[in-house]
Design a protein around this motif. Structure first.
Motif, short mmCIF file in Angstrom:
data_model
loop_
_atom_site.label_atom_id
_atom_site.label_comp_id
_atom_site.label_asym_id
_atom_site.label_seq_id
_atom_site.Cartn_x
_atom_site.Cartn_y
_atom_site.Cartn_z
N ASN A 139 0.64 -1.19 -0.12
CA ASN A 139 0.07 0.14 -0.21
C ASN A 139 0.88 1.23 -0.07
N ARG A 140 1.65 1.50 -0.97
CA ARG A 140 2.31 2.78 -1.58
C ARG A 140 1.39 3.88 -0.82
N HIS A 141 0.24 4.00 -1.50
CA HIS A 141 -0.60 5.06 -1.24
C HIS A 141 -0.93 5.61 0.01
N HIS A 142 -0.56 4.62 1.33
CA HIS A 142 -0.83 4.98 2.57
C HIS A 142 0.38 5.34 3.16
N ARG A 251 -7.45 -1.77 -12.21
CA ARG A 251 -6.48 -0.56 -12.20
C ARG A 251 -6.61 0.01 -10.93
N LEU A 252 -5.39 0.23 -10.65
CA LEU A 252 -5.07 0.84 -9.16
C LEU A 252 -4.84 2.28 -9.26
N SER A 253 -4.78 3.08 -8.21
CA SER A 253 -4.69 4.71 -8.18
C SER A 253 -3.23 5.22 -8.59
N PHE A 254 -3.48 6.21 -8.92
CA PHE A 254 -2.15 6.96 -9.37
C PHE A 254 -1.01 6.88 -8.27
N ALA A 255 -1.44 6.76 -6.92
CA ALA A 255 -0.66 6.99 -6.07
C ALA A 255 -0.10 5.58 -5.33
N SER A 256 -0.48 4.31 -6.26
CA SER A 256 -0.21 3.13 -5.75
C SER A 256 1.08 2.49 -6.25
N GLY A 257 1.67 3.23 -7.26
CA GLY A 257 2.92 2.97 -8.01
C GLY A 257 2.70 1.67 -8.94
N PHE A 258 1.56 1.24 -8.86
CA PHE A 258 1.21 0.11 -9.88
C PHE A 258 1.56 0.41 -11.46
N ASP A 259 1.23 1.46 -12.08
CA ASP A 259 1.52 1.88 -13.22
C ASP A 259 2.70 1.87 -13.83
N GLU A 260 3.72 2.51 -12.79
CA GLU A 260 5.13 2.78 -12.93
C GLU A 260 5.88 1.31 -12.97
N TYR A 261 5.49 0.54 -11.98
CA TYR A 261 6.00 -0.60 -11.73
C TYR A 261 5.89 -1.66 -12.68
N LEU A 382 -8.61 11.11 -0.13
CA LEU A 382 -9.60 10.31 -0.76
C LEU A 382 -9.28 9.85 -2.23
N LEU A 383 -8.53 10.65 -3.00
CA LEU A 383 -8.31 10.52 -4.40
C LEU A 383 -7.54 9.02 -4.65
N ASP A 384 -6.89 8.59 -3.58
CA ASP A 384 -6.32 7.07 -4.03
C ASP A 384 -7.13 5.94 -4.11
N LEU A 385 -8.44 6.43 -3.79
CA LEU A 385 -9.48 5.24 -4.06
C LEU A 385 -9.90 5.27 -5.42
N PRO A 386 -9.47 4.17 -6.13
CA PRO A 386 -9.67 4.41 -7.61
C PRO A 386 -11.01 4.20 -8.32
N ARG A 387 -11.89 3.89 -7.33
CA ARG A 387 -13.55 4.02 -7.95
C ARG A 387 -14.53 4.78 -7.37
#
Length: 707
Positions: A139-142, A251-261, A382-387
């Protein structure tokens, strides 16, 4: 310097691992590692390297780790170079007095995306133990929460705790969609998506099994489906890739690091919704060479950059050499500064975020409206909650959000003069107590947070959403078979829940009439959190159950409990004798709560919808009911009157009455078709009644109705 380098390579590590090694094997950080587990030896434990661990049983509750080490005869060398503690609110084996070991301490943050107050719990634990380093594997976004609490050394080391089971590359794949994992009440969205794949007629293979079985399944399947529990970078992502599977995940949030990883499109693919999931599965089944190409690229990348050993090396270099790649640093979140500069609002921010995060776990989409005075940090959180769909009142200072499109694009600011009630009922409303939106929207919002002059929460019906626990019971059915019952409930209402559970399951306030058979449809009006429906499921394993519940707090738990109930349809409104809106107050909120909850909860009104019972049931094709249960706090007689034409075929009717007058009316309505078979009278104005259809008595002459 030479000794320091040797220590960094293979330090003497003490790992506190609060999970049974039979269930999740503890990670290996060093060849010189001692691992404390709350249960004994690791049966069936297959290590991912030649390194062996000393596994030592530790207490299952909070314990003094320094005292434990000093007294342990199994640990001869009492000195360690590094202590790593895995902890979360759902894992009770928690070490304290960690600093007395006089070595660097690392918190390996567990689940901060579910369970009871998951972030608040770890922040409190960190404050007590003052960890030197905070690491999250999922949970990078936390991480910004820990930074805002004053911890400067924070990092995301993705899936550093992964137990690696690989598989040789398989070129020729079977045309199937593979899923291995949990699909129970903790994973309501995952259950919905699996059902969507089944209903679409896609070749889904869904099962549970060992990691080795999972690796074989992923390696031989064209598509491997994954779904996070609640926006987390979960283990299955790399478990699929390390086996050579093609990863299709949410799809996870912009803050999760998923897209970059994992770079969707290059190493995997993602979906945003049920419809997109089906579309992408069909696309890759029709284009198998593309799925295989992506899977091969990711498979090769795993062994050159994603294997957990690389993240272990990053951790050791960070602790012992002060070196950490910038990519993994906790301050890489664009919201980092706004979070740390608003740490004075932590109590309010966490109360809102953890509640909304819990809703996000259960719902497919959430619409939230914030007033213009709402602190920007609350919206940023709240913006890291993707839905989550975030809307702001005209005048909200969106320019104060981090200046990146990935953040600002998540907030839709209304124009002046907008009618905020046009969008119907809001899932969540966050509003200042002086704002006119309160009178306009509060009754039409499922959940609300009202903030005072100091941005403290002065009023809310949502604060208990993050405080959910579970009752587990093993019960026997009438045929002698056994079943496991799970009920999710709010911790603050534990006494009431356990009382209701005991009344229904133990004392049988809805008595089981075993001579009544062929029960295929049950209608539960006033289902609350689903205890009665759970009871009916035990008695009638194959029956369809329709649940009606208008209260938002109760309906949230009903959704969770419905996953284990199974074969039930849920409706977030009440039944009545007409289509009507009424002011409703939560039945889950009682005057017995503490003064804090009296102030925050008891006066929350909602306008809820009630629909004409007979018309609605007809509209969904229901012509015959086998069992009807009505518990609606005084609306029983109106519903019975409206359903009068259907009552002749109802085999059993369970009701609560709330006045002597209602009891007499109920008996008059049912006198021509049913007889009072059982009753539990609490006093003259309240009780539960069981009416049996006269047709069933004719078939069972030994049954004597009450006179």
């Amino acid at each position: 310097m030479e000794n320091s380098e040797n220590t960094a390579l293979q330090p003497r590590v003490l790992l506190s691992w609060p999970i049974s090694p039979d269930y999740v094997p503890p990670p290996v950080f060093s060849s010189q590692q001692v691992t404390l587990c709350p249960r004994g030896g690791a049966k069936g434990f297959v290590e991912s390297s030649s390194v062996c661990q000393d596994l030592i049983k530790c207490p299952e509750e909070e314990y003094d780790i320094y005292d434990f080490i000093q007294k342990s005869s199994q640990i001869e060398n009492k000195r360690f170079d590094l202590l790593i503690v895995r902890a979360s609110s759902c894992e009770p084996s928690i070490p304290i007095n960690t600093k007395k070991l006089k070595c660097p301490t690392v918190l390996l943050a567990g689940t901060t995306h579910q369970e009871r107050f998951p972030i608040s719990y770890l922040l409190a634990y960190c404050a007590t133990e003052d960890f030197d380093y905070i690491v999250t594997p999922i949970n990078r976004h936390h991480l910004h929460w820990f930074a805002a609490a004053g911890f400067s050394n924070t990092a995301w080391l993705p899936l550093i705790h992964m137990h690696t089971v690989t598989h040789e590359w398989v070129e020729t794949r079977e045309d199937k969609v593979a899923f291995l994992g949990h699909a129970g009440s903790f994973h309501p969205r995952r259950v919905r998506l699996l059902n969507t794949l089944k209903e679409a007629g896609l070749p889904l293979v869904a099962k549970s099994g060992t990691r080795e079985e999972g690796a074989r399944l992923f390696a031989h399947s064209l598509v491997s489906f994954n779904c996070s529990l609640n926006g987390d970078f979960n283990l299955r992502n790399l478990e699929i890739i390390s086996a050579g599977g093609f990863l299709l995940t949410d799809r996870l949030s912009f803050a999760s690091g998923f897209d970059e990883y994992l770079t969707p499109g290059l190493y995997c693919d993602v979906y945003d919704s049920e419809s997109e999931l089906v579309e992408k599965v069909k696309f890759y089944l029709e284009n198998p060479e593309l799925a295989t190409e992506i899977a091969r690229r990711a498979y090769e990348k795993f062994f050159t950059g994603w294997h957990p050993r690389y993240r272990v090396a990053d951790l050791m270099n960070w602790v012992f050499k002060g070196e950490l790649p910038e990519f993994y640093a906790g301050n890489s979140d664009p919201r980092f500064f706004i979070s740390t500069s608003n740490n004075d609002l932590m109590d309010t921010r966490l109360a809102i975020y953890e509640s909304v995060q819990e809703l996000h776990r259960v719902e497919e989409r959430l619409k939230i409206l914030v007033s213009k005075e709402c602190p920007v940090a609350i919206v940023s959180d709240l913006l890291d909650l993707p839905r989550l769909e975030v809307y702001a009142e005209a005048g909200f200072p969106v320019s104060e959000l981090p200046k990146t499109d990935r953040v600002t694009s998540r907030v839709d600011v209304f124009k002046e003069g907008h009618n905020y009630s046009n969008g119907g009922i809001w899932d969540v409303l966050i509003v200042n107590s002086s704002n006119d939106l309160i009178s306009q929207l509060l009754p039409y919002s499922k959940f609300a947070f009202v903030l005072g002059d100091q941005n403290q929460i002065v009023f809310s019906n949502a604060t208990r959403l993050a405080n959910i626990e579970t009752i587990y019971y093993s019960l026997s059915r009438a045929d002698g078979s056994s079943c496991r019952v799970e009920i999710r409930f709010y911790k603050e209402g534990e006494d009431s829940t356990r009382y209701t559970f005991d009344e229904i399951f133990r004392k049988q306030s809805y008595p089981f009439l075993d001579f009544v058979d062929d029960v295929s449809l049950i209608v539960d009006v006033g289902a609350n959190i689903g205890i009665a429906s759970t009871y009916f499921r035990v008695l009638y394993p194959n029956a369809k159950i329709l649940c009606f519940e208008p209260d938002s707090l109760a309906f949230h738990l009903l959704k969770l409990n419905s996953v284990t109930i199974g074969n039930c349809d849920l409706y977030p409104f009440g039944l009545y004798s007409d289509d009507i809106d009424k002011v409703f107050y939560s039945s889950l909120i009682t005057p017995s709560h503490s003064s804090v909850y009296k102030n925050r909860d008891t006066a929350f009104p909602r306008i809820v919808r009630f629909v004409k019972a007979s018309s609605f049931l007809k509209s969904i094709g229901i012509a015959k009911i086998d069992i009807l249960k009505i518990d609606t706090e005084g609306c029983e007689t109106q519903i019975l009157k409206d359903l009068f034409e259907m009552l002749a075929d109802v085999k059993i009717i369970y009701l609560e009455f709330h006045s002597e007058e209602d009891r007499r009316i109920i008996d008059q309505i049912l006198s021509t078709t049913h007889v009072l078979c059982r009753g539990n009278i609490f006093d003259a104005h309240r009780g539960t009644l069981c009416y049996l259809n006269k047709k069933n008595i004719l078939h069972n002459p030994l049954i004597e109705p009450l006179r």
